[in-house]
Design a protein around this motif. Structure first.
Motif: not given
Length: 451
Positions: A58-59, A63-66, A79-84
């Motif tokens: 989550i941490s 950082r990635l989203l920021e 990012f979208l792939d990892l979120r899924e």
């Protein structure tokens, strides 16, 4: 000038490679770290209730989203792939507010309601609209037709023309989330699924005495972190404190400055948070990922482990941020109490009621929990709460005289009469009367509607 001079001056030369921005470098490093974890044996720990493994991820996600929000040129597909892949149990809809797709910046109130607490939720909705006069949109989440059948939903819609009802089962894999039997666990799921960027999550039995709207602008901690939590009663007990201390000790993680400074940590209180009201600004990456981690903590298989240590969802909001080392904010005062003055057997004046009270930045009543009935747990008791006096909570020490537990949800706090403040003197006497009048009107409407 010959070609050598031209080369020296830089004229006519090819442009050098573009140097990645700092955000792009952070995004690259975070992506590699998350991909490695997902492709390694740690996947088994990610899927199980190992809080520290998920906290680290989550941490990294924060950082990635920021980074991708700071630099629009960064490719968002990883990012979208990892979120899924990490959170496949979450199924965002076209109305879900996602920071990386945000086109509006709405603020709204979210609560969960089913047949069991429908009357309490009706009191909360109508008093928000007609007594404290909030103009914020309100969304009510429910877990399918068994939880809130169609004819009950029609009654709820009659309470407020702007009310939006959300079937929470449409947003999550029920086999993983277990929301049909979720109870308290539904709140973070509802907040995450909401279309609001800035969301105020409330219990169905939360009653406001002032508008909640302005706190996103007025509360410094909320503006800084994107989160705002409220303390529970400063009631002694070591069960949850001991568990959290052991949890941090096992991981080798030291408590944050925020946690270390709390009365809960220093004097070992039974509970840290009263989650009747929780603020999240989902535009702030850390706050958004903290909410997602809270939702993970309330998944069916994770809460089966957690709820043996903490009381429902209430501690998961701040604990998610604490474990992921994401900044979070608490309102400084602990819960007080609101109700009538009585005298105990020792002749000491006290206020006894099931309604824990939260005060505003100036010590005036802001909101309380446990609804507008004298005893919400007793269906035979149709008396309404007596909202005449209050004792504000403290910040630095347990209250003089302490809390005295009576039964069910009822507590007493003894003080001198001089320390008990009249709701009328606080300028909220008409509000208190309006709350009860509105509850009576709602109950009469329900009586006529349901026969």
């Amino acid at each position: 000038m010959d070609k050598h001079d031209s080369a020296k001056s830089g004229k006519g030369s090819l442009p050098g490679p573009k140097i990645p921005s700092k955000a792009a470098q952070i995004a690259h490093d975070a992506t590699i770290k998350l991909q490695y974890a997902m492709n390694s044996s740690t996947i088994s720990r990610i899927e199980g209730p190992n809080l520290f493994s998920m906290a680290r991820h989550i941490s990294t996600f924060a950082r990635l989203l920021e980074a991708i929000l700071a630099d629009l040129s960064i490719d968002r597909r990883p990012f979208l792939d990892l979120r899924e892949r990490y959170f496949g149990w979450w199924k965002p809809s076209s109305t879900t507010h996602l920071p990386w797709e945000a086109i509006t910046n709405t603020t709204g109130i979210v609560l969960t309601a089913g047949q069991g607490n429908m009357a309490l939720a009706a009191h909360a909705i109508r008093t928000l609209r007609n007594v404290v006069n909030t103009t914020l949109p309100i969304q009510v989440a429910y877990a399918g037709d068994d939880d809130l059948p169609a004819h009950k939903r029609r009654i709820m819609r009659a309470l407020d023309p702007q009310l939006e009802l959300i079937n929470i089962l449409d947003h999550y894999d029920e086999d993983v989330a277990g929301l049909r039997s979720g109870g308290y666990a539904m709140k973070p799921f509802a907040a995450l699924a909401s279309s609001f960027e800035r969301v105020i999550i409330i219990d169905a039995d939360t009653i406001f005495m002032q508008r909640p709207d302005e706190w996103f602008e007025e509360h410094a901690g909320l503006k800084r972190t994107g989160t705002l939590f409220f303390h529970d009663r400063a009631y002694g007990g070591r069960k949850t404190t001991d568990w959290v201390k052991n949890l941090l000790k096992e991981s080798g993680q030291k408590p944050s400055t925020t946690l270390n400074s709390t009365l809960y940590w220093r004097e070992e209180l039974e509970h840290q948070q009263e989650s009747g009201v929780v603020y999240f600004d989902k535009a702030i990456p850390g706050a958004f990922m903290s909410l997602l981690f809270t939702t993970y903590m309330n998944l069916q298989h994770v809460r089966a482990h957690l709820y043996g240590q903490v009381s429902g969802d209430k501690e998961t909001f701040w604990l998610a941020a604490e474990l992921a080392k994401i900044p979070y904010a608490f309102h400084p005062t602990y819960a007080g109490i609101i109700g009538p003055i009585s005298t105990n057997v020792e002749g000491v004046p006290e206020i006894c009621s099931p309604q824990p009270l939260q005060t505003d930045l100036y010590g005036r009543p802001f909101w309380f929990n446990s609804g507008l009935m004298e005893d919400k747990t007793n269906a035979e008791n149709r008396k309404y709460a007596n909202l005449t006096y209050y004792i504000p909570g403290g910040t630095r020490k347990q209250p003089v005289g302490g809390w005295r537990f009576i039964h069910d949800h009822t507590f007493c706090m003894g003080r001198s009469v001089e320390e008990m403040i009249s709701v009328k003197d606080a300028g909220l006497g008409e509000v208190a009367k309006g709350l009860i009048d509105e509850a009576k009107a709602v109950d009469e409407m329900f009586r006529v509607t349901t026969g």
